[in-house]
Design an enzyme around this catalytic site. Structure first.
Site, PDB file in Angstrom:
ATOM      1  N   ASP A 190       8.066  -8.914  -9.779  1.00 27.14           N
ATOM      2  CA  ASP A 190       6.653  -8.587  -9.696  1.00 27.14           C
ATOM      3  C   ASP A 190       5.998  -8.849 -11.057  1.00 27.14           C
ATOM      4  OD1 ASP A 190       4.757  -7.094  -7.575  1.00 27.14           O
ATOM      5  OD2 ASP A 190       4.248  -6.366  -9.572  1.00 27.14           O
ATOM      6  N   TYR A 238      -4.437  -6.018 -12.864  1.00 30.29           N
ATOM      7  CA  TYR A 238      -4.737  -7.179 -12.027  1.00 30.29           C
ATOM      8  C   TYR A 238      -6.008  -7.880 -12.514  1.00 30.29           C
ATOM      9  CZ  TYR A 238      -1.133  -5.957  -8.654  1.00 30.29           C
ATOM     10  OH  TYR A 238       0.075  -5.701  -8.060  1.00 30.29           O
ATOM     11  N   HIS A 293      11.112  -7.570  -1.901  1.00 25.60           N
ATOM     12  CA  HIS A 293      10.375  -7.617  -3.158  1.00 25.60           C
ATOM     13  C   HIS A 293      10.921  -6.652  -4.212  1.00 25.60           C
ATOM     14  CE1 HIS A 293       6.881  -8.541  -5.597  1.00 25.60           C
ATOM     15  NE2 HIS A 293       6.620  -7.251  -5.741  1.00 25.60           N
TER      16      HIS A 293
END
Length: 479
Positions: A245, A398, A455
């Site tokens: 990630d 982000y 993930h």
């Protein structure tokens, strides 16, 4: 023998196509020929580009940067209070639920019927003080870097005669935390193998127990620089890196920034920087002539499946990235609600642990959450965000990264030249074949098709990830 098998496979693939498909393939083949010439130019041009990105510097604390920084490292332990726990209970008790649609599973997000079960466990069975004792079983510290108190776990292996010990940094992502690594830590540090690791797990600034930046612009490049400074402060000049990630991007940036310090880079979320026309050529003919674009049969299976590339990848990514657009544009607006409601926070975060583990979990009323995780483990991760009030600052990461991507970040145009190991888990959000990964990672020592997992590799399949990391490091160390 290999050539004969390839030709035989190619004839079988061609004969299975109707005339229209054969014509389309001929056009695609011609395009590939042109693309090949462009590719040669691309590689020559790439060779002239820089092999590292500048380190830079920064200050993310309040006010102006002081003349000197306090570099001392001090112990840290997670703590709580009865008042903090009671406040949590009071908020949980006031939760207002919405009934789910019939037979909706997790297709609309976290199913509120199952959410009530999770919340009941949280309210009546989950013991935060007990989980804090588990969090504190590994030595934790903080140190101030660029104006931020950076939290990290530092685990040294027990002394074993003849065992080689190497420093390793593990970096988490969102919506994870250092707690993701608690199941893999003993496999890496307390191994009977000839090789063991001294592991450092930092919390990304703005996540969990690391202080949040006070100024705009803290992105993965800033995090990479801060983590290099952390390793230098701890006395390490060379070390291995592992990440998934955001941790994948941060550790990749670390390898681009100071390759002389990174002995090896191991990733479980893979990225590529192939140009659009090359990806398009691969997709057009890769299903029929995989060898021509460097695909294996496993690549074909993972990329196209039974539904085709668009459904398997493009549409799935669109379905699963709504959060990304919100957090990449207006994180403070969306974060306000989940920072105030523990149940809202749990629903928002735990839905990712369901779907990103396996897309098929969306069809289940319980989201398949307890197939790979325990509720106590999942809620411990939630509590790290809740008690530190760090969900908004974690979401801002982000926006900071998207903002600088638009400005053509230098790391997008810089290859990675350190020894690299790539672990491709089958339920990762998108599969990246080795032929695509080579455009970014120029020194791939190992590329593994992992048999299961998604993930959150360290959290889901710690043994698989530890084994793959170990074999990669042994290749680099020539052990």
């Amino acid at each position: 023998m290999q050539t004969i098998e390839v030709l035989k496979y190619s004839r079988q693939a061609l004969s299975s196509l109707d005339p229209t498909q054969q014509q389309q393939l001929l056009v695609a083949g011609s395009a590939v020929a042109v693309g090949g010439l462009l590719t040669c130019y691309y590689w020559v041009y790439q060779g002239t580009k820089t092999k590292r990105i500048p380190t830079g510097d920064g200050w993310w604390g309040a006010g102006e940067k002081p003349r000197s920084e306090d570099e001392k490292v001090f112990p840290f332990q997670v703590q709580t209070s009865d008042e903090e726990i009671q406040d949590l209970y009071d908020r949980i008790d006031r939760t207002r639920y919405t009934e789910p649609l019939e037979d909706a599973g997790f297709q609309y997000g976290f199913n509120s019927t199952y959410l009530k079960k999770v919340v009941s466990h949280w309210r009546h069975q989950f013991n935060w003080k007990k989980q804090i004792a588990i969090l504190n079983k590994y030595p934790q510290f903080k140190t101030n870097i660029e104006g931020l108190d950076v939290h990290f776990i530092h685990v040294r292996p027990p002394h074993r005669e003849g065992q080689k010990v190497l420093p390793l940094m593990l970096v988490h992502g969102w919506p994870g935390s250092v707690y993701e690594f608690y199941r893999i830590l003993p496999l890496l540090t307390d191994s009977l193998d000839s090789l063991a690791f001294e592991v450092i797990c930092p919390s990304i600034p703005g996540y969990g127990f690391s202080e949040a930046p006070r100024k705009q612009g803290f992105n993965s490049l800033a995090a990479a620089r801060v983590f290099h400074k952390l390793m230098e402060r701890l006395g390490f000049s060379e070390y291995y890196l592992q990440g998934g990630d955001w941790g994948s991007l941060i550790t990749t940036n670390m390898a681009q920034m100071k390759p002389e310090c990174v002995k090896g880079l191991h990733l479980n979320m893979l990225t590529s920087k192939m140009k659009g026309f090359r990806v398009l050529f691969s997709i057009l003919i890769g299903r029929y002539l995989p060898w021509l674009v460097g695909f294996t049969r496993e690549d074909v299976r993972r990329l196209f499946g039974s539904v085709g590339f668009m459904e398997r990848n493009v549409y799935e990514i669109l379905r699963e990235t709504g959060y990304l657009h919100i957090q990449g544009t207006k994180p403070d607006s969306a974060g306000c609600g989940v920072n105030d409601s523990p149940v809202g926070l749990a629903a928002y975060m735990l839905e990712k642990f369901s779907t990103w583990t396996d897309f098929n979990n969306r069809d289940l009323e319980d989201g398949g959450l307890e197939r790979k995780f325990t509720l106590d483990d999942l809620l411990t991760n939630i509590m790290i965000y809740w008690t530190t009030g760090s969900i908004v600052s974690s979401m801002r990461f982000y926006k900071e990264n998207f903002k600088t991507n638009i400005e053509n970040r230098l790391d997008n145009n810089t290859g990675v030249y350190v020894p690299t190991g790539l672990a491709a888990f089958p339920n990762e959000l998108m599969h990246v074949p080795q032929s695509w990964a080579r455009d970014r990672f120029r020194n791939i020592y190992s590329y593994s098709y992992m048999p299961r997992g998604g993930h959150f590799a360290a959290f889901e399949e710690p043994q698989l990830l530890a084994d793959d990391l170990l074999q990669f490091v042994k290749k680099v160390e020539k052990l």
